[in-house]
Design a protein around this motif. Structure first.
Motif, short mmCIF file in Angstrom:
data_model
loop_
_atom_site.label_atom_id
_atom_site.label_comp_id
_atom_site.label_asym_id
_atom_site.label_seq_id
_atom_site.Cartn_x
_atom_site.Cartn_y
_atom_site.Cartn_z
N ALA A 137 -1.01 -1.03 5.12
CA ALA A 137 -0.08 -0.54 5.43
C ALA A 137 -0.49 1.65 5.79
O ALA A 137 -0.04 1.82 6.07
N ALA A 196 4.26 -3.38 3.56
CA ALA A 196 4.46 -3.12 5.20
C ALA A 196 6.13 -2.87 5.13
O ALA A 196 5.84 -1.02 5.49
N TYR A 226 -2.00 -3.42 1.33
CA TYR A 226 -1.56 -2.06 0.54
C TYR A 226 -2.95 -0.99 1.50
O TYR A 226 -2.26 -0.04 1.83
N ASN A 266 5.02 0.90 2.67
CA ASN A 266 4.61 1.54 2.63
C ASN A 266 4.11 2.17 3.98
O ASN A 266 3.47 3.34 4.37
N LEU A 267 4.16 1.39 5.12
CA LEU A 267 5.04 1.79 6.48
C LEU A 267 6.30 2.22 7.33
O LEU A 267 6.03 3.37 7.96
#
Length: 274
Positions: free
Chosen positions: A182, A134, A179, A137-138
């Motif tokens: 996210a 998280a 994954y 990727n976010l």
């Protein structure tokens, strides 16, 4: 005669001159690329330089960044690098500011840096792994976009941002559930940013790669042999993408030729989810 390629057919390597073009898609622009030490990010950094951009590369591994920068410079392009952890807000802001310090402006950004997760059902993933996925990727693209919007506002005035999502974000993703979640959240963040900053002339889009021959995919295939062949068998084009093919889509979205495109998640998946 059946002319469909075997699932194991490798992606062809798209041709590349590496030489910068004064009339290229990104001529005259300053580009920021994260995750640029390898895979799609490295391919994008090389391509953007070929297309006439001055490029700042960021990633966590300096040796990889130095190699890509040296290749770009040897071909006559303009590039530099900054070591940066996408989950570190101060580091991300400093990296974006470095592009402005070096080149005087920021026009476009490709937020490609990402981290994977151990494949498997979501109840087998540790809390630490969840937090890491998280964060990079976010939270990482959110941090980057905040800094990039501020830099574009202060310098170029208008610009474009592309985030790297995944086709795995578009439907259920039991093999990579966190994954995928996210990346789906990143799709929403991309759309929200497009609506928020469109009136200022800042476009925000995402690319959603399908099966792409990156180190992350090869590591998954090592853990679960046959993964690449299985994914290729579900792809109408019958093969995986070369990272440069994803970079080509990002370059177009960042260019003025995509001037009326914003808020889009562009699938680059060989027809996998057509």
């Amino acid at each position: 005669m059946n002319t469909t390629p075997s699932p194991a057919t490798p992606a062809p390597a798209p041709s590349s001159s590496l030489s910068p073009s004064p009339s290229g898609l990104l001529a005259g622009k300053v580009a920021f690329v994260s995750g640029a030490g390898r895979g799609i990010g490295a391919a994008a950094a090389r391509l953007f330089a070929e297309e006439g951009a001055r490029v700042l590369l960021t990633a966590r591994t300096e040796s990889q960044l130095r190699t890509v920068v040296a290749e770009i410079r040897a071909a006559g392009g303009t590039a530099d690098h900054v070591v940066c952890d996408l989950a570190d807000g101060d580091g991300v802001r400093a990296a974006v500011q470095r592009a402005v310090e070096l080149y005087g402006r920021l026009d476009v950004a490709f937020n490609n840096g990402a981290t994977g997760q151990p494949p498997g059902p979501m109840d087998t993933l540790s809390e630490a792994d969840f937090d890491a996925v998280a964060a990079v990727n976010l939270k990482g693209p959110w941090l980057a976009m905040r800094a990039q919007v501020a830099a574009v506002r202060a310098t170029a005035g208008r610009g474009a941002i592309v985030n790297t999502s995944s086709v795995g974000s578009l439907l259920a993703n039991p093999a990579l559930p966190v994954y995928g979640a996210a990346k789906r959240a990143l799709n929403s963040l991309t759309a929200s940013a497009a609506v928020t900053y469109g009136p200022e002339g800042i476009r925000v889009n995402a690319v959603a790669p399908g099966t792409t021959l990156t180190e992350m995919l090869r590591e998954w295939d090592d853990r679960s042999p046959g993964t690449i062949d299985h994914l290729n068998s579900q792809t109408p084009l019958g093969r995986a993408a070369d990272p440069r093919e994803i970079a080509q889509a990002a370059a177009w979205l960042l260019s003025d030729r995509a001037s009326y495109v914003t808020g889009t998640v562009l699938r680059v998946d060989g027809g996998m989810w057509a």
